[in-house]
Scaffold this active site. Structure first.
Site, PDB file in Angstrom:
ATOM      1  N   SER A   1       0.858  -1.286  -0.079  1.00 21.70           N
ATOM      2  CA  SER A   1      -0.008  -0.109   0.002  1.00 21.70           C
ATOM      3  C   SER A   1       0.844   1.387   0.021  1.00 21.70           C
ATOM      4  O   SER A   1       0.244   2.267  -0.339  1.00 21.70           O
ATOM      5  CB  SER A   1      -0.825   0.086   1.068  1.00 21.70           C
ATOM      6  OG  SER A   1      -1.499  -1.060   1.700  1.00 21.70           O
TER       7      SER A   1
ATOM      8  N   HIS B   1      -1.262  -2.754  -7.155  1.00 23.12           N
ATOM      9  CA  HIS B   1      -2.149  -2.530  -5.631  1.00 23.12           C
ATOM     10  C   HIS B   1      -3.493  -2.875  -5.900  1.00 23.12           C
ATOM     11  O   HIS B   1      -4.333  -1.994  -6.439  1.00 23.12           O
ATOM     12  CB  HIS B   1      -1.723  -1.044  -5.475  1.00 23.12           C
ATOM     13  CG  HIS B   1      -2.293  -0.792  -4.131  1.00 23.12           C
ATOM     14  ND1 HIS B   1      -2.508   0.756  -3.851  1.00 23.12           N
ATOM     15  CD2 HIS B   1      -2.828  -1.476  -3.186  1.00 23.12           C
ATOM     16  CE1 HIS B   1      -2.897   0.867  -2.700  1.00 23.12           C
ATOM     17  NE2 HIS B   1      -3.073  -0.313  -2.151  1.00 23.12           N
TER      18      HIS B   1
ATOM     19  N   GLU C   1      -4.383  -0.213  -9.012  1.00 26.71           N
ATOM     20  CA  GLU C   1      -3.436   0.772  -9.109  1.00 26.71           C
ATOM     21  C   GLU C   1      -2.126   0.279  -9.457  1.00 26.71           C
ATOM     22  O   GLU C   1      -1.431  -0.561  -8.746  1.00 26.71           O
ATOM     23  CB  GLU C   1      -3.450   1.618  -7.794  1.00 26.71           C
ATOM     24  CG  GLU C   1      -2.275   2.881  -8.163  1.00 26.71           C
ATOM     25  CD  GLU C   1      -2.329   3.749  -6.611  1.00 26.71           C
ATOM     26  OE1 GLU C   1      -2.316   3.028  -5.488  1.00 26.71           O
ATOM     27  OE2 GLU C   1      -2.204   4.911  -6.534  1.00 26.71           O
TER      28      GLU C   1
ATOM     29  N   ASN D   1      -3.290   6.015  -1.764  1.00 26.95           N
ATOM     30  CA  ASN D   1      -3.268   6.804  -0.230  1.00 26.95           C
ATOM     31  C   ASN D   1      -2.576   8.004  -0.159  1.00 26.95           C
ATOM     32  O   ASN D   1      -2.955   8.702   0.810  1.00 26.95           O
ATOM     33  CB  ASN D   1      -2.284   5.485   0.161  1.00 26.95           C
ATOM     34  CG  ASN D   1      -3.194   4.227   0.537  1.00 26.95           C
ATOM     35  OD1 ASN D   1      -4.102   4.471   1.062  1.00 26.95           O
ATOM     36  ND2 ASN D   1      -2.450   3.017   0.504  1.00 26.95           N
TER      37      ASN D   1
HETATM   38  N1  LIG Z   1      -5.751  -5.010   3.862  1.00 29.66           N
HETATM   39  C1  LIG Z   1      -5.986  -4.131   2.877  1.00 29.66           C
HETATM   40  O1  LIG Z   1      -6.964  -3.363   2.738  1.00 29.66           O
HETATM   41  C2  LIG Z   1      -4.934  -3.981   1.870  1.00 29.66           C
HETATM   42  C3  LIG Z   1      -5.355  -3.139   0.741  1.00 29.66           C
HETATM   43  C4  LIG Z   1      -4.457  -3.081  -0.383  1.00 29.66           C
HETATM   44  C5  LIG Z   1      -3.100  -3.641  -0.048  1.00 29.66           C
HETATM   45  N2  LIG Z   1      -2.870  -4.072   0.974  1.00 29.66           N
HETATM   46  C6  LIG Z   1      -1.489  -4.562   0.991  1.00 29.66           C
HETATM   47  O2  LIG Z   1      -1.418  -6.057   1.064  1.00 29.66           O
HETATM   48  C7  LIG Z   1      -0.306  -6.698   1.648  1.00 29.66           C
HETATM   49  C8  LIG Z   1      -1.010  -7.758   2.610  1.00 29.66           C
HETATM   50  O3  LIG Z   1      -1.935  -7.144   3.429  1.00 29.66           O
HETATM   51  P1  LIG Z   1      -3.152  -8.037   4.194  1.00 29.66           P
HETATM   52  O4  LIG Z   1      -4.016  -7.102   4.661  1.00 29.66           O
HETATM   53  O5  LIG Z   1      -3.299  -9.003   3.188  1.00 29.66           O
HETATM   54  O6  LIG Z   1      -2.160  -8.647   5.341  1.00 29.66           O
HETATM   55  P2  LIG Z   1      -2.489  -9.616   6.202  1.00 29.66           P
HETATM   56  O7  LIG Z   1      -1.943  -9.487   7.521  1.00 29.66           O
HETATM   57  O8  LIG Z   1      -4.001 -10.369   6.429  1.00 29.66           O
HETATM   58  O9  LIG Z   1      -1.829 -11.058   5.718  1.00 29.66           O
HETATM   59  C9  LIG Z   1      -0.419 -11.146   5.561  1.00 29.66           C
HETATM   60  C10 LIG Z   1      -0.025 -12.623   5.294  1.00 29.66           C
HETATM   61  O10 LIG Z   1       1.376 -12.753   5.100  1.00 29.66           O
HETATM   62  C11 LIG Z   1       2.031 -13.720   5.662  1.00 29.66           C
HETATM   63  N3  LIG Z   1       3.433 -13.650   5.529  1.00 29.66           N
HETATM   64  C12 LIG Z   1       4.273 -12.947   6.230  1.00 29.66           C
HETATM   65  N4  LIG Z   1       5.642 -13.065   6.094  1.00 29.66           N
HETATM   66  C13 LIG Z   1       5.763 -14.050   5.182  1.00 29.66           C
HETATM   67  C14 LIG Z   1       6.658 -14.306   4.342  1.00 29.66           C
HETATM   68  N5  LIG Z   1       7.998 -14.273   4.672  1.00 29.66           N
HETATM   69  N6  LIG Z   1       6.332 -15.444   3.490  1.00 29.66           N
HETATM   70  C15 LIG Z   1       4.958 -15.773   3.071  1.00 29.66           C
HETATM   71  N7  LIG Z   1       4.077 -15.189   3.639  1.00 29.66           N
HETATM   72  C16 LIG Z   1       4.259 -14.359   4.619  1.00 29.66           C
HETATM   73  C17 LIG Z   1       1.151 -13.946   7.043  1.00 29.66           C
HETATM   74  O11 LIG Z   1       1.448 -15.083   7.438  1.00 29.66           O
HETATM   75  C18 LIG Z   1       0.018 -13.431   6.620  1.00 29.66           C
HETATM   76  O12 LIG Z   1      -0.928 -14.583   6.261  1.00 29.66           O
HETATM   77  C19 LIG Z   1       0.517  -5.521   2.528  1.00 29.66           C
HETATM   78  O13 LIG Z   1       1.505  -5.400   1.639  1.00 29.66           O
HETATM   79  C20 LIG Z   1      -0.748  -4.356   2.616  1.00 29.66           C
HETATM   80  O14 LIG Z   1      -0.038  -3.157   2.625  1.00 29.66           O
HETATM   81  C21 LIG Z   1      -3.505  -4.404   1.987  1.00 29.66           C
END
Ligand SMILES: NC(=O)c1ccc[n+]([C@@H]2O[C@H](COP(=O)([O-])OP(=O)(O)OC[C@H]3O[C@@H](n4cnc5c(N)ncnc54)[C@H](O)[C@@H]3O)[C@@H](O)[C@H]2O)c1
Length: 296
Positions: free
Chosen positions: A119, A140, A152, A190
């Site tokens: 993000s 994104h 994005e 963002n």
């Molecule tokens: N949640 C949102 O609304 C949103 C929206 C757009 C972008 N994002 C981005 O998406 C990405 C993920 O966010 P999320 O909300 O899904 O997070 P989340 O916490 O729900 O999931 C992250 C996952 O990554 C796994 N993980 C951590 N380290 C790891 C590794 N070394 N190898 C493999 N897996 C690993 C964790 O076990 C977890 O299951 C982030 O970069 C976030 O900024 C999130």
């Protein structure tokens, strides 16, 4: 033509990304260090496909074929061996992402494109730890991925036009609408959204208006589906704070400084929907926010 995708991280975003690729006939390997999370992700994808069946947008056969397109792995090296594209959606933490991309660079085939769903972290910085920065790009997706149309696409400093064009085409194949931007703090989504949320929090902090008034004005006056304070609770106040800190540090401009009320709420562990209390309280469930007593 890309057919084989590895998705790293099976959390909120990773399961949605795997879902849309699998539903559109790509072969997906979903990877997470946490095996239990992979089980949860598969069951979430099945439930979300059932919802699409109920809405009449997916058939039972399409559901089965989408699920058959997904395999899982807990080991990145094994999981990216045959990947033509990796989409990284692991935890939003610079060190975590740097470790993953260093490993990917060794384990994935030459020519494999690396996309990150970050993000706010710099695509250029992530690309710089690989020997293929021209093949690294931001992809994104928005939450919830199967529902939201926008992708994005963020070109890093070294991303080639060919890679950018290919990711645009791929996003269209997923039924999404891509928008291409350049790699500066917060990208576009963002950079614009988070300062608006910060301004809403400042308005509350300075006593200009209450929680309900601020959200109602933005909903009814600007046709936003959700007011900025409720949206902040939905995104997570810790996430909002971390993005504002990135904007503040990245541009060195005080206009991005996070509101002290936001800083305090995060320090107090009041993170929004994810733990039941933010500007609203969610004791009756995420869909039934009540203005937090603290702000009445
Ligand atoms: N949640 C949102 O609304 C949103 C929206 C757009 C972008 N994002 C981005 O998406 C990405 C993920 O966010 P999320 O909300 O899904 O997070 P989340 O916490 O729900 O999931 C992250 C996952 O990554 C796994 N993980 C951590 N380290 C790891 C590794 N070394 N190898 C493999 N897996 C690993 C964790 O076990 C977890 O299951 C982030 O970069 C976030 O900024 C999130």
């Amino acid at each position: 033509m890309i057919k084989s995708i590895s998705v790293i991280g099976a959390g909120t975003m990773g399961n949605g990304i795997a879902h849309v690729f699998a539903q559109n006939n790509f072969k997906v390997t979903l990877i997470d260090v946490n095996a239990a999370q992979l089980e949860i992700a598969l069951s979430t994808i099945a439930t979300n496909l059932d919802r699409q069946i109920a809405r009449g947008t997916v058939t039972q056969e399409q559901k089965q074929s989408a699920l058959a397109n997904i395999s899982t792995a807990t080991d990145i090296i094994a999981g990216v061996r045959n990947a033509e594209l990796v989409v990284e959606a692991a935890t939003e933490d610079l060190d975590t992402k740097i470790k993953i991309f260093k490993l990917l660079d060794i384990a994935a085939p030459a020519g494999c494109i690396f996309a990150t769903n970050t993000s706010s972290i710099s695509i250029t910085k992530i690309a710089s730890v690989t020997k293929r920065p021209e093949l690294v790009i931001g992809m994104h997706f928005m939450n919830p991925v199967p529902v939201m149309k926008l992708v994005e696409i963020i070109n890093g400093y070294s991303t080639t036009k060919e890679v950018s064009d290919l990711i645009v085409e791929l996003s269209k194949q997923l039924g999404k609408i891509p928008c291409v931007v350049n790699d500066y703090p917060g990208f576009i989504a963002n950079r614009i959204l988070t300062p608006m949320i910060n301004e809403a929090i400042y308005s509350l902090y300075e006593g200009v208006a209450g929680v309900e008034e601020i959200d109602t004005i933005m909903k009814l006056g600007m046709a936003h589906p959700m007011g900025p304070l409720r949206l902040a609770d939905f995104i997570g106040l810790d996430v909002c704070l971390s993005i504002l800190n990135i904007l503040h540090k990245g541009f060195g401009n005080p206009k991005y400084a996070p509101c002290p009320l936001l800083v305090n709420m995060v320090a107090a562990g009041k993170l929004g929907i994810k733990n039941g209390e933010g500007f609203y309280s969610y004791t009756a469930g995420a869909k039934f926010p009540m203005v937090n007593e603290k702000f009445k």
